[in-house]
Design a protein around this motif. Structure first.
Motif, short mmCIF file in Angstrom:
data_model
loop_
_atom_site.label_atom_id
_atom_site.label_comp_id
_atom_site.label_asym_id
_atom_site.label_seq_id
_atom_site.Cartn_x
_atom_site.Cartn_y
_atom_site.Cartn_z
N GLU B 52 0.84 -1.22 -0.10
CA GLU B 52 -0.09 -0.02 -0.08
C GLU B 52 0.67 1.36 0.00
O GLU B 52 0.47 2.14 -0.63
N SER B 55 2.30 1.97 -3.24
CA SER B 55 1.35 2.04 -4.35
C SER B 55 0.85 3.54 -4.04
O SER B 55 0.09 3.87 -4.88
N HIS B 74 -3.36 -1.39 -5.26
CA HIS B 74 -2.25 -1.76 -4.18
C HIS B 74 -1.74 -3.22 -4.96
O HIS B 74 -0.88 -3.74 -4.13
#
Lengths: 157, 157
Positions: B52, B55, B74
């Motif tokens: 996460e 991303s 993600h």
């Protein structure tokens, strides 16, 4: 500090108080007993982490405003959730008032907070905030382990 | 933003990269299997939280720099600790370069990051950093639960 500043004094305070509002929600989510007793992997119960936050924020700002270096003391005599929340709420306007008393030019001054960590005042305050985010997130894991849904990360009001 | 700024563009980037250096140490502390499998209370394994972070940071900055709103994804195809660390390290200079491309005056501009959250750009970036601190702290609890000592919170180099 200089004309390149992208975060103002007022914005930093607003961000901090938003984080504190979320931390308060996390405290509220804990059952009384687990707040003071539940732990994972030998870590402190969440109440102890909250007492750390309380013993840093206002005492740290008082020290900065008065320019007096003080040792910190995490052993606050708070033994119920209600007492923790009352102390938390009492500190909210104190943080606003103390923060406002720090002149803009002082944020770049070096200060040995709690007699231990010598950094510019702005970095001391960023450390207070980051430390609160850090321990609050640990409270999130405790809540999940207890089967309790934590508040949304973006609830900062 | 204005002459009252107490945190400069360069200081915010330095703070972020310091936090990222600490997050990298947390990734390194995890055993391979537990990085991808261990969880508490139904939460995601730490590798998913790291994906996460990856991303959001570079894709978010790319979106800000290009002024193109992109959805986030993600689901990065990273399946080993080595791949996570390589992606992390490749992103470090990209963050420096992209962040530098944002003109000081743009930080106060509103931007709908990932097409979902409309805030001034500086607040978007503070959110990226705060979210990294939040999930990194959850990694600390996972490590403690695994009997592994996490890095010191102040190791930001």
């Amino acid at each position: 500090m200089n004309t390149q500043g992208i975060i103002s004094k007022e914005e930093l305070l607003k961000s901090w108080q938003g984080h504190r509002a979320l931390a308060r929600r996390v405290i509220e989510k804990f059952p009384e007993k687990e707040l003071f007793e539940f732990s994972i992997g030998g870590m402190r119960p969440f109440a102890e982490m909250v007492k750390e936050m309380l013993s840093i924020a206002v005492p740290g700002l008082e020290s900065i405003v008065s320019n007096q270096i003080e040792k910190y003391d995490h052993n606050l005599p708070l033994t119920t959730k209600q007492e923790l929340l009352e102390h938390w709420d009492a500190d909210t306007p104190k943080i606003d008032a103390l923060f406002s008393e720090i002149a803009v030019d002082r944020f770049k001054e070096s200060f040995k907070i709690f007699g231990e960590y010598e950094f510019p005042i702005v970095e001391n305050i960023q450390y207070f905030i980051d430390n609160e985010i850090h321990h609050r997130a640990q409270g999130y894991v405790y809540l999940r382990a207890l089967g309790i849904e934590p508040p949304f990360f973006w609830e900062r009001y």
